[in-house]
Design a protein around this motif. Structure first.
Motif, PDB file in Angstrom:
ATOM      1  N   GLY A   1      71.942  28.050  16.127  1.00 60.33           N
ATOM      2  CA  GLY A   1      73.249  27.844  16.763  1.00 60.33           C
ATOM      3  C   GLY A   1      73.946  26.642  16.149  1.00 60.33           C
ATOM      4  N   THR A   2      75.249  26.797  15.831  1.00 59.12           N
ATOM      5  CA  THR A   2      76.018  25.727  15.195  1.00 59.12           C
ATOM      6  C   THR A   2      77.342  25.567  15.911  1.00 59.12           C
ATOM      7  OG1 THR A   2      75.180  26.711  13.141  1.00 59.12           O
ATOM      8  CG2 THR A   2      76.751  24.900  12.911  1.00 59.12           C
ATOM      9  N   PRO A   3      77.650  24.343  16.415  1.00 59.79           N
ATOM     10  CA  PRO A   3      78.956  24.139  17.049  1.00 59.79           C
ATOM     11  C   PRO A   3      80.087  24.291  16.030  1.00 59.79           C
ATOM     12  CG  PRO A   3      77.437  22.346  17.602  1.00 59.79           C
ATOM     13  CD  PRO A   3      76.801  23.141  16.501  1.00 59.79           C
ATOM     14  N   PRO A   4      81.313  24.591  16.511  1.00 55.14           N
ATOM     15  CA  PRO A   4      82.451  24.630  15.584  1.00 55.14           C
ATOM     16  C   PRO A   4      82.692  23.246  14.982  1.00 55.14           C
ATOM     17  CG  PRO A   4      83.053  25.430  17.794  1.00 55.14           C
ATOM     18  CD  PRO A   4      81.694  24.850  17.897  1.00 55.14           C
ATOM     19  N   ASP A   5      83.365  23.181  13.829  1.00 56.86           N
ATOM     20  CA  ASP A   5      83.683  21.890  13.198  1.00 56.86           C
ATOM     21  C   ASP A   5      84.396  20.984  14.200  1.00 56.86           C
ATOM     22  OD1 ASP A   5      82.584  22.688  10.848  1.00 56.86           O
ATOM     23  OD2 ASP A   5      84.489  23.341   9.940  1.00 56.86           O
ATOM     24  N   GLY A   6      83.978  19.735  14.265  1.00 55.03           N
ATOM     25  CA  GLY A   6      84.647  18.766  15.123  1.00 55.03           C
ATOM     26  C   GLY A   6      84.140  18.751  16.564  1.00 55.03           C
ATOM     27  N   PHE A   7      83.145  19.562  16.883  1.00 52.14           N
ATOM     28  CA  PHE A   7      82.593  19.573  18.253  1.00 52.14           C
ATOM     29  C   PHE A   7      81.113  19.173  18.233  1.00 52.14           C
ATOM     30  CE2 PHE A   7      86.287  22.218  18.722  1.00 52.14           C
ATOM     31  CZ  PHE A   7      86.710  22.003  20.025  1.00 52.14           C
ATOM     32  N   ASN A   8      80.695  18.480  19.294  1.00 50.22           N
ATOM     33  CA  ASN A   8      79.271  18.163  19.419  1.00 50.22           C
ATOM     34  C   ASN A   8      78.583  19.123  20.388  1.00 50.22           C
ATOM     35  OD1 ASN A   8      80.431  17.199  21.761  1.00 50.22           O
ATOM     36  ND2 ASN A   8      79.208  15.318  21.839  1.00 50.22           N
ATOM     37  N   TYR A   9      79.316  20.181  20.778  1.00 51.58           N
ATOM     38  CA  TYR A   9      78.720  21.199  21.641  1.00 51.58           C
ATOM     39  C   TYR A   9      79.190  22.581  21.200  1.00 51.58           C
ATOM     40  CZ  TYR A   9      83.293  21.162  23.985  1.00 51.58           C
ATOM     41  OH  TYR A   9      84.635  21.241  24.262  1.00 51.58           O
ATOM     42  N   LEU A  10      78.427  23.574  21.611  1.00 50.25           N
ATOM     43  CA  LEU A  10      78.762  24.975  21.330  1.00 50.25           C
ATOM     44  C   LEU A  10      78.859  25.698  22.668  1.00 50.25           C
ATOM     45  CD1 LEU A  10      78.912  27.522  19.389  1.00 50.25           C
ATOM     46  CD2 LEU A  10      76.425  27.657  19.648  1.00 50.25           C
ATOM     47  N   VAL A  11      80.032  26.264  22.957  1.00 51.21           N
ATOM     48  CA  VAL A  11      80.143  27.110  24.153  1.00 51.21           C
ATOM     49  C   VAL A  11      79.342  28.381  23.883  1.00 51.21           C
ATOM     50  CG1 VAL A  11      81.716  28.457  25.611  1.00 51.21           C
ATOM     51  CG2 VAL A  11      82.395  26.181  24.794  1.00 51.21           C
ATOM     52  N   LEU A  12      78.477  28.749  24.827  1.00 49.67           N
ATOM     53  CA  LEU A  12      77.580  29.889  24.646  1.00 49.67           C
ATOM     54  C   LEU A  12      78.282  31.218  24.941  1.00 49.67           C
ATOM     55  CD1 LEU A  12      74.464  28.322  26.375  1.00 49.67           C
ATOM     56  CD2 LEU A  12      74.615  28.973  23.955  1.00 49.67           C
ATOM     57  N   GLY A  13      77.567  32.310  24.714  1.00 43.57           N
ATOM     58  CA  GLY A  13      78.040  33.633  25.139  1.00 43.57           C
ATOM     59  C   GLY A  13      78.619  34.474  24.015  1.00 43.57           C
ATOM     60  N   HIS A  14      77.999  35.633  23.773  1.00 46.42           N
ATOM     61  CA  HIS A  14      78.525  36.547  22.749  1.00 46.42           C
ATOM     62  C   HIS A  14      78.671  37.968  23.315  1.00 46.42           C
ATOM     63  CE1 HIS A  14      74.145  36.588  22.529  1.00 46.42           C
ATOM     64  NE2 HIS A  14      74.284  37.875  22.286  1.00 46.42           N
TER      65      HIS A  14
ATOM     66  N   LEU B   1      78.181  33.552   5.041  1.00 45.67           N
ATOM     67  CA  LEU B   1      79.096  32.492   5.487  1.00 45.67           C
ATOM     68  C   LEU B   1      80.027  32.978   6.608  1.00 45.67           C
ATOM     69  CD1 LEU B   1      79.978  31.031   1.961  1.00 45.67           C
ATOM     70  CD2 LEU B   1      78.341  30.126   3.645  1.00 45.67           C
ATOM     71  N   TYR B   2      79.645  34.066   7.262  1.00 47.24           N
ATOM     72  CA  TYR B   2      80.404  34.561   8.406  1.00 47.24           C
ATOM     73  C   TYR B   2      80.274  33.575   9.566  1.00 47.24           C
ATOM     74  CZ  TYR B   2      75.618  35.839   9.497  1.00 47.24           C
ATOM     75  OH  TYR B   2      74.273  35.782   9.716  1.00 47.24           O
ATOM     76  N   ARG B   3      81.133  33.749  10.574  1.00 43.74           N
ATOM     77  CA  ARG B   3      81.008  32.966  11.809  1.00 43.74           C
ATOM     78  C   ARG B   3      80.789  33.922  12.973  1.00 43.74           C
ATOM     79  NH1 ARG B   3      86.209  29.809  12.441  1.00 43.74           N
ATOM     80  NH2 ARG B   3      87.035  31.794  11.691  1.00 43.74           N
ATOM     81  N   GLU B   4      80.158  33.414  14.032  1.00 43.14           N
ATOM     82  CA  GLU B   4      79.886  34.272  15.199  1.00 43.14           C
ATOM     83  C   GLU B   4      80.201  33.522  16.485  1.00 43.14           C
ATOM     84  OE1 GLU B   4      76.282  37.232  13.813  1.00 43.14           O
ATOM     85  OE2 GLU B   4      75.759  35.190  14.335  1.00 43.14           O
ATOM     86  N   HIS B   5      80.933  34.185  17.368  1.00 40.62           N
ATOM     87  CA  HIS B   5      81.249  33.583  18.665  1.00 40.62           C
ATOM     88  C   HIS B   5      79.955  33.252  19.418  1.00 40.62           C
ATOM     89  CE1 HIS B   5      85.591  33.709  19.143  1.00 40.62           C
ATOM     90  NE2 HIS B   5      85.610  34.888  18.535  1.00 40.62           N
ATOM     91  N   GLY B   6      79.853  32.006  19.833  1.00 40.67           N
ATOM     92  CA  GLY B   6      78.717  31.608  20.677  1.00 40.67           C
ATOM     93  C   GLY B   6      77.422  31.435  19.929  1.00 40.67           C
ATOM     94  N   ILE B   7      77.457  31.597  18.593  1.00 43.51           N
ATOM     95  CA  ILE B   7      76.229  31.497  17.811  1.00 43.51           C
ATOM     96  C   ILE B   7      76.425  30.558  16.622  1.00 43.51           C
ATOM     97  CG2 ILE B   7      74.462  32.786  16.506  1.00 43.51           C
ATOM     98  CD1 ILE B   7      75.285  35.295  18.167  1.00 43.51           C
ATOM     99  N   MET B   8      77.430  30.861  15.813  1.00 45.71           N
ATOM    100  CA  MET B   8      77.572  30.124  14.565  1.00 45.71           C
ATOM    101  C   MET B   8      79.021  29.756  14.278  1.00 45.71           C
ATOM    102  SD  MET B   8      75.367  30.628  11.306  1.00 45.71           S
ATOM    103  CE  MET B   8      75.731  32.231  10.664  1.00 45.71           C
ATOM    104  N   GLY B   9      79.344  28.472  14.478  1.00 45.89           N
ATOM    105  CA  GLY B   9      80.632  27.954  14.034  1.00 45.89           C
ATOM    106  C   GLY B   9      81.841  28.308  14.886  1.00 45.89           C
ATOM    107  N   MET B  10      81.647  29.042  15.966  1.00 41.50           N
ATOM    108  CA  MET B  10      82.762  29.382  16.866  1.00 41.50           C
ATOM    109  C   MET B  10      82.271  29.326  18.312  1.00 41.50           C
ATOM    110  SD  MET B  10      84.279  32.830  15.164  1.00 41.50           S
ATOM    111  CE  MET B  10      85.950  32.785  15.785  1.00 41.50           C
ATOM    112  N   HIS B  11      83.128  28.797  19.188  1.00 41.73           N
ATOM    113  CA  HIS B  11      82.751  28.797  20.595  1.00 41.73           C
ATOM    114  C   HIS B  11      82.564  30.231  21.091  1.00 41.73           C
ATOM    115  CE1 HIS B  11      82.767  24.620  21.282  1.00 41.73           C
ATOM    116  NE2 HIS B  11      84.068  24.432  21.190  1.00 41.73           N
TER     117      HIS B  11
END
Ligand SMILES: [Zn+2]
Ligand SMILES: [Zn+2]
Length: 366
Positions: free
Chosen positions: A52-65, A115-125
């Motif tokens: 799990g990776t938070p979006p750029d500029g955040f120290n947290y990741l909102v969960l849920g996909h 290098l894709y992004r995934e909501h609630g998993i990788m690089g996106m809330h």
């Protein structure tokens, strides 16, 4: 706005009161009010900081996909979507590499760069927040008739993508040019939501289905299996070989347990021309002894295929939405019986820490 997040820095879970809420600016975008979000093992693993990776500029990741939402605002070029429409958002967003044919063709589920992004998993809330902005083309419209189970669409897409591919693979059989699975003997490993939804999709396709899982009867998972006309066998009562002996030639095995040992053992019972589908992510557990020579000889002499699959494209989402409608007609109690726990956003930690029941969901809007 409120959102339920993991803070990887100190490995805590918290409801964040001030997740930034942006205005809808894209003419092709929509604003969603999240209604329900399903919780699964992926959320549990992200919550325990395995990935799990938070979006750029955040120290947290909102969960849920596993989201289900209502459109509250639609841009002027958002196509057919209107405020009030019900949608399930897809999870993965394309990479930006123009050489990635998968992403260029809007199939980031097959992305080749990683290098894709995934909501609630990788690089996106994720979707465990009050509102979500997104492009209309990533939203799949859901009929109101399946409103109460639409949160199951995303976990069902795993099976739908798998079976869409299995159908293509079985077109290799000269007498089956359309790759139909009808009449196949199928075994589903694991009676969690992904397994049971896969079993329902296979029953809908006219397969004879055996669900092989840990729990011993009486168990609600076994009851749901019986209700959809499938057979339930507990791994505590039968070995895989004993279970297979009662079936005949097994054409398809759908693995939804994440057990690497069981998956490979099943190659011994997979029938001629059969396909073994892997969907679990067991992670690294160190070396295991396997007689590779015997394994490959067996696979070769039986024309077998080993298929692994992750994420899903729009085609699998649309098929999941259509199939859920059929499930609700055929087995209304069984499909609704998959949802065994409901929690508020503030209670999100409970189903993440304790995986009781079959499917736990968060009622984001109440
Ligand atoms: Zn999930
Ligand atoms: Zn890509």
């Amino acid at each position: 706005m409120k959102g339920a997040a993991v803070f990887p820095g100190d490995k805590t879970l918290r409801v964040v009161a001030d997740v930034p809420d942006r205005k809808l600016e894209s003419p092709t975008g929509v604003k969603l009010r999240m209604l329900q979000v399903g919780i699964c093992a992926t959320d549990r693993e992200i919550a325990s900081c395995m990935f799990g990776t938070p979006p750029d500029g955040f120290n947290y990741l909102v969960l849920g996909h596993e989201g289900f939402a209502e459109v509250v605002e639609a841009g002027p070029e958002a196509g057919e979507l209107q405020p009030g429409d019900l949608v399930v958002p897809t999870v993965r967003r394309p990479c930006e590499d123009p050489a990635c044919m998968a992403c260029v063709n809007d199939r980031p589920d097959f992305c080749v760069t990683g290098l894709y992004r995934e909501h609630g998993i990788m690089g996106m809330h994720g979707f465990l927040r009050e509102f979500v902005l997104g492009e209309a083309r990533y939203m799949r419209k859901v009929p109101a008739a399946i409103r109460d189970v639409a949160v199951l669409v995303e976990p069902l897409t795993i099976a739908e993508k798998a079976f869409l591919q299995a159908e293509r693979i079985q077109m290799r059989l000269p007498w089956n040019e359309r790759g139909v699975l009808q009449g196949s003997q199928a075994v589903v490993l694991g009676a969690g939501p992904v397994g049971l939804l896969g079993a329902m999709a296979l029953r809908l396709r006219g397969c004879a289905v055996t669900v092989y899982s840990r729990e011993r009867k009486p168990d609600p998972r076994a009851d749901i299996t019986r209700a959809i006309g499938a057979k339930y066998v507990s791994a505590q009562d039968r070995t895989p070989e004993e279970m297979a002996a009662g079936i005949g030639n097994i054409d398809l095995i759908y693995e939804a347990t994440g057990s690497s040992k069981l998956a490979f053992r099943m190659l011994n019972v997979l029938g001629r021309n059969g396909v073994l589908i892997l969907t679990g992510v067991p992670g690294a557990h160190g070396p295991e002894a396997v007689d590779l020579g015997a394994l490959i000889t067996n696979m070769t002499l039986k024309n077998q295929c080993l298929l692994a699959t992750v994420n899903a494209g729009n085609d699998a989402f649309d098929r999941a939405i259509a199939d859920l409608g059929e499930f609700c007609t055929l087995w209304p109690d069984a499909v609704r019986g998959l949802i065994t726990g409901r929690f508020t956003l503030e209670q999100f930690e409970t189903p993440i820490r304790n995986a009781a029941g079959i499917k736990n969901i968060i009622e984001v809007a109440s």
